[in-house]
Write a protein that holds these residues in place. Structure first.
Motif, PDB file in Angstrom:
ATOM      1  N   ASN A 140       0.823  -1.203   0.000  1.00  0.00           N
ATOM      2  CA  ASN A 140       0.000   0.000   0.000  1.00  0.00           C
ATOM      3  C   ASN A 140       0.860   1.256   0.000  1.00  0.00           C
ATOM      4  N   ARG A 141       0.305   2.337  -0.494  1.00  0.00           N
ATOM      5  CA  ARG A 141       0.985   3.636  -0.467  1.00  0.00           C
ATOM      6  C   ARG A 141       0.889   4.201   0.941  1.00  0.00           C
ATOM      7  N   ASN A 142       1.995   4.714   1.464  1.00  0.00           N
ATOM      8  CA  ASN A 142       2.017   5.311   2.797  1.00  0.00           C
ATOM      9  C   ASN A 142       3.128   6.354   2.849  1.00  0.00           C
ATOM     10  N   GLU A 225       6.152  -0.451   2.988  1.00  0.00           N
ATOM     11  CA  GLU A 225       5.657   0.824   2.484  1.00  0.00           C
ATOM     12  C   GLU A 225       6.767   1.857   2.347  1.00  0.00           C
TER      13      GLU A 225
END
Length: 277
Positions: A140-142, A225
């Motif tokens: 996921n994008r973080n 991430e």
């Protein structure tokens, strides 16, 4: 005739291993000198052979330990093609096992190159005991994921491994120094923060983690991430051992290491055996 290798054998043994396994001659020389140690290489030579001649067989026996128990990692096994099928390596391993057992060593470990080799080790009382899990995971994008890259020293890496895996089968620090040096040469990156670390290679859009240790699944995801923000890769492939609590039960199981007890058997539930090369 059986003898130990010396520094004078390095060039000859580098060529011998290159013929048997391929790979970079520079890395092979470093592996023999600094991971294995020339004193830990046993050679079988033809009786009456000339000095410096390629040996018939070679076997590396590297001292390791886990929680104070002394063991031996057998690796680098090679026999010249015309001498294969005569039981030379089996005889050499048998002799080594008896000698190390008599000296108080408690176990021997191997990572078979092929399934045929694994089958042979099973006939010598080695047991399949250290499996890996291969887990593919989207990242996921973080933007808030925080970690440092390539700042962990080898000593700190060894200490952190033992914090997460007190039963880690450990090599000498000099061996780990060379192992990490070769990983960097191949393009590896270490991502780390206070909650864990991971060692990965970039393969197109994939981060291949050859090792990851973290406090929990969330902490592991933060490392992934942070690596995504650095590389742009959106997927990861993780190599986990069966006894790791991360992403428990997930992933495809595959064979890895084997053990033979040289003294009284001991529990393996907490033993972590994972070489990085």
């Amino acid at each position: 005739m059986l003898r130990k290798a010396t520094d004078a054998d390095l060039e000859m043994l580098t060529a011998f291993r290159h013929e048997a396994y391929g790979g970079s001659r520079t890395e092979i020389a470093g592996w023999l000198q600094h991971i294995v140690g020339m004193d830990n290489i046993l050679l079988v030579e033809q009786p009456g052979g000339e000095s410096g001649q390629t040996p018939v067989s070679m076997l590396c026996a590297v001292p390791v330990e886990t929680e104070g128990r002394r063991g031996i990692w057998f690796c680098g096994m090679a026999t010249r093609p015309q001498y294969r099928g005569r039981g030379l390596m089996t005889h050499l391993l048998d002799g080594c096992i008896k000698a190390y057992a008599a000296s108080g060593y408690e176990f021997a470990v191997v990572v078979p190159e092929k399934s045929r080799a694994a089958a042979k080790f099973r006939t010598m009382e080695f047991k399949d005991s250290f499996s890996l899990r291969v887990l593919n995971r989207p990242i996921n994008r973080n933007l808030w994921a925080r970690a440092e890259f390539d700042t962990m020293t080898v000593k700190k890496l060894m200490e952190t491994r033992l914090r997460y895996q007190p039963g880690c089968v450990t090599l000498p620090e000099t061996s780990m120094n060379e192992m990490v040096s070769q990983l960097y040469h191949r393009g590896a990156t270490i991502v780390a923060n206070q909650r864990g670390y991971g060692i990965y290679f970039v393969r197109e859009d994939l981060l291949q983690f050859i090792e990851i240790q973290a406090d929990n699944d969330h902490s592991a995801d933060v490392l992934l991430e942070a690596a995504r923000e650095r590389t742009g890769c959106t997927h990861a492939q993780l190599l986990l051992t069966e006894n790791q609590s991360l992403f428990l039960g997930a992933g495809k199981r595959c064979g890895y290491g084997m053990i033979r007890f040289l003294q009284k058997p001991f529990p393996l539930s907490d033993v972590y055996f994972r070489l990085l090369l």
